[in-house]
Design a protein around this motif. Sequence first.
Motif, PDB file in Angstrom:
ATOM      1  N   UNK A  26       0.820  -1.203   0.000  1.00 47.55           N
ATOM      2  CA  UNK A  26       0.000   0.000   0.000  1.00 47.55           C
ATOM      3  C   UNK A  26       0.855   1.256   0.000  1.00 47.55           C
ATOM      4  N   UNK A  27       2.033   1.195   0.598  1.00 45.81           N
ATOM      5  CA  UNK A  27       2.844   2.398   0.724  1.00 45.81           C
ATOM      6  C   UNK A  27       3.617   2.717  -0.540  1.00 45.81           C
ATOM      7  N   UNK A  28       4.093   1.692  -1.245  1.00 48.22           N
ATOM      8  CA  UNK A  28       4.929   1.929  -2.411  1.00 48.22           C
ATOM      9  C   UNK A  28       4.350   1.209  -3.624  1.00 48.22           C
ATOM     10  N   UNK A  29       3.116   1.533  -3.933  1.00 49.06           N
ATOM     11  CA  UNK A  29       2.457   0.807  -5.011  1.00 49.06           C
ATOM     12  C   UNK A  29       2.599   1.541  -6.337  1.00 49.06           C
ATOM     13  N   UNK A  30       2.407   0.804  -7.413  1.00 50.72           N
ATOM     14  CA  UNK A  30       2.503   1.355  -8.752  1.00 50.72           C
ATOM     15  C   UNK A  30       1.264   2.194  -9.056  1.00 50.72           C
ATOM     16  N   UNK A  31       1.302   3.005 -10.119  1.00 51.38           N
ATOM     17  CA  UNK A  31       0.116   3.764 -10.510  1.00 51.38           C
ATOM     18  C   UNK A  31      -0.990   2.833 -10.978  1.00 51.38           C
ATOM     19  N   UNK A  32      -2.199   3.349 -11.071  1.00 49.83           N
ATOM     20  CA  UNK A  32      -3.319   2.532 -11.528  1.00 49.83           C
ATOM     21  C   UNK A  32      -3.174   2.269 -13.015  1.00 49.83           C
ATOM     22  N   UNK A  33      -3.844   1.209 -13.472  1.00 51.79           N
ATOM     23  CA  UNK A  33      -3.759   0.877 -14.883  1.00 51.79           C
ATOM     24  C   UNK A  33      -4.408   1.969 -15.736  1.00 51.79           C
ATOM     25  N   UNK A  34      -5.454   2.618 -15.211  1.00 51.35           N
ATOM     26  CA  UNK A  34      -6.104   3.675 -15.979  1.00 51.35           C
ATOM     27  C   UNK A  34      -5.190   4.886 -16.129  1.00 51.35           C
ATOM     28  N   UNK A  35      -4.429   5.213 -15.076  1.00 48.52           N
ATOM     29  CA  UNK A  35      -3.467   6.308 -15.178  1.00 48.52           C
ATOM     30  C   UNK A  35      -2.413   6.002 -16.233  1.00 48.52           C
ATOM     31  N   UNK A  36      -1.952   4.760 -16.246  1.00 47.94           N
ATOM     32  CA  UNK A  36      -0.920   4.369 -17.209  1.00 47.94           C
ATOM     33  C   UNK A  36      -1.464   4.392 -18.630  1.00 47.94           C
ATOM     34  N   UNK A  37      -2.737   3.993 -18.815  1.00 41.88           N
ATOM     35  CA  UNK A  37      -3.346   4.039 -20.146  1.00 41.88           C
ATOM     36  C   UNK A  37      -3.436   5.479 -20.634  1.00 41.88           C
ATOM     37  N   UNK A  38      -3.847   6.394 -19.744  1.00 43.82           N
ATOM     38  CA  UNK A  38      -3.968   7.795 -20.125  1.00 43.82           C
ATOM     39  C   UNK A  38      -2.627   8.418 -20.473  1.00 43.82           C
ATOM     40  N   UNK A  39      -1.563   7.824 -19.955  1.00 41.07           N
ATOM     41  CA  UNK A  39      -0.216   8.326 -20.208  1.00 41.07           C
ATOM     42  C   UNK A  39       0.411   7.692 -21.453  1.00 41.07           C
ATOM     43  N   UNK A  40      -0.363   6.855 -22.132  1.00 39.48           N
ATOM     44  CA  UNK A  40       0.201   6.045 -23.222  1.00 39.48           C
ATOM     45  C   UNK A  40       0.721   6.884 -24.368  1.00 39.48           C
ATOM     46  N   UNK A  41       0.059   8.010 -24.659  1.00 37.93           N
ATOM     47  CA  UNK A  41       0.496   8.829 -25.785  1.00 37.93           C
ATOM     48  C   UNK A  41       1.912   9.329 -25.625  1.00 37.93           C
ATOM     49  N   UNK A  42       2.255   9.773 -24.425  1.00 40.91           N
ATOM     50  CA  UNK A  42       3.613  10.256 -24.168  1.00 40.91           C
ATOM     51  C   UNK A  42       4.617   9.130 -24.299  1.00 40.91           C
ATOM     52  N   UNK A 363       0.089  -4.362  -5.680  1.00 34.29           N
ATOM     53  CA  UNK A 363       1.369  -5.016  -5.427  1.00 34.29           C
ATOM     54  C   UNK A 363       2.410  -3.956  -5.069  1.00 34.29           C
ATOM     55  N   UNK A 364       3.489  -4.349  -4.388  1.00 35.88           N
ATOM     56  CA  UNK A 364       4.590  -3.399  -4.200  1.00 35.88           C
ATOM     57  C   UNK A 364       5.079  -2.910  -5.559  1.00 35.88           C
ATOM     58  N   UNK A 365       5.501  -1.668  -5.615  1.00 36.35           N
ATOM     59  CA  UNK A 365       5.889  -1.066  -6.895  1.00 36.35           C
ATOM     60  C   UNK A 365       6.977  -1.853  -7.601  1.00 36.35           C
ATOM     61  N   UNK A 366       7.915  -2.422  -6.825  1.00 31.36           N
ATOM     62  CA  UNK A 366       9.018  -3.128  -7.477  1.00 31.36           C
ATOM     63  C   UNK A 366       8.598  -4.487  -8.035  1.00 31.36           C
ATOM     64  N   UNK A 367       7.377  -4.933  -7.696  1.00 24.99           N
ATOM     65  CA  UNK A 367       6.870  -6.190  -8.230  1.00 24.99           C
ATOM     66  C   UNK A 367       5.764  -5.985  -9.260  1.00 24.99           C
TER      67      UNK A 367
END
Length: 572
Positions: A26-42, A363-367
Amino acid sequence: MNKVRWIVLLLVVLAGTVWWLRPTSTALSAPSVKDRVNDAGTRAAALTAKSISTEDLPPEGTRSLFDHLIAQNDVLPYPFEKLVALIAKQAPEGQAPLTLLIPQGRSLLKAQADFVHPRLLLAADFQAPNTSAALGLAPRGQLFLGFVENAGEIEVISYNEAAGRFEFQLVQDYRPGGVPRIVYARRAICTTCHQAGAPIFPQRPWNETNAQPEIAAKLREARGSDMAYLGVPMSIPLSVPERIDELAEVGNFIVATQKIWVDACADSADCRKQMLKVALRYLWNPAEFDATQADAQTLRALQAKSWPSEGVAVGQKSLRNRDPLAESRGIKGWWRSLFTPKSTEPGAKSNEDLDAFDRLPKLPADLDPLSPRPPLRVLTAKDIDGAFGLASMITVPDFKQLEEAADYKLDVLLASVDHADASLFTPTPFSRVKAIKGLLAALGNKTNFGYCCLDTKELSPPVVLGVPPLKISDGSPLKNFEHYCFACHRGNPSKRLNFMAGTTEEETLANIKAKSEIRDALDWERYRNTDKANKLMPPPDSHQHKMLEESMAKNPKLLEDMRKTVPSLFDF
């Protein structure tokens, strides 16, 4: 004073213990999949070469290897074991593809997999021989499937030879009684994890897979048997994930090679010719190849003129090894369980269900495969890895054929590059098939070599994820065709077999009525046990045939009703 020191020391120890037991999920988690999809263009602009499409559908006139295989075998086999057998059939000696089980993984459909119905991962690993008339199929590192039975969905990653990229596809509704649809997935969703546009795989020792004895034992316990699941043994040797890991590496370097070929040489045909020459020299004698010899130095000089200032990134396909069983053991596992929220969410049931996926515990961000990963390497103009990449795309049978055509003379083989058609060296994706055909022609072999998986004239139009299923009204004669025929004849990559296509109920029904052969294909009473029995549909070994037999026991007039939908030649 001593009392204060003891209190301070106790607080320090307590703080250290809390940090060690911290709930990293919970403390060091990755971004949500929707955030990553919205960032896909960059990300696409930064990571993808200009000449290689980033659209969901493949470029016009190109298709995935998976589409070609299904179209040429007429049908998408069901159940999954038959699909595995189809892939094995393409191999020179019929060897089965590599398969393993992952009950607690990290895919978008991870919540649908468990120890009773684990996720199955498949990778093809063969190069078919060439013939005097055709080049052999080479899906090694180019075809990967992930199947989650509970979701009824197959995730497909397969190479597109003509477009120079991997395609991301889904087989939806792949279940008993389902109507499977092969669609191209939203690329922006897939590349949130497959960040290089290629397959990914964890690092050794692959604790998520059934190559680990503890995972295999839990699979046996949950399934109550040591019998294989979908043809995959409960326990497999570590050599299987190790080889899949290598194949994923091969796939990723294909992507990097295309970036070098297209972008790093820019408009220089001489640069591409030299890269191919170095690749051929390497293949001539890999053990004695000298990376400092004249050809290699010439390539470096040509690359220096146009190499991108930011370098060429080689994608990182490796995910950090995860041990899902260890996460719940010991005091740290107990402590983590106190802070990790218990989820009642069913998780994503398909690759469109992003909100449900994001509500699952992180999941932890590194996983987490959603976490941005730095490239494995950033290549410079001094690196000649592009030549090694081209060499890896040329198969052993290809090179034997080139050697023979060059009369086993290296200088003749290298000279063929200069004599080959100039169209091979434009800033478009490198095609192994076109290159080998071009070099053989330059060496005097004028045979018009065929290849199984390039021409798209006989393929039906590709379909993208999100197109709604056909709406069929109650009582429509299409209902029966949906149950027993759509699986093979609607959405089939083969144009000649896709005769139940249509965007509306009326259009689909009109297409069926226009196919008079359907009447004979459903005339079981007349043709069963005759020399025309092989023309009857559905095929006798299909799941749809079994369903139709069961339905006919309840409604003997079922076939007659279906045949009446299609006008006969003599209807007035």
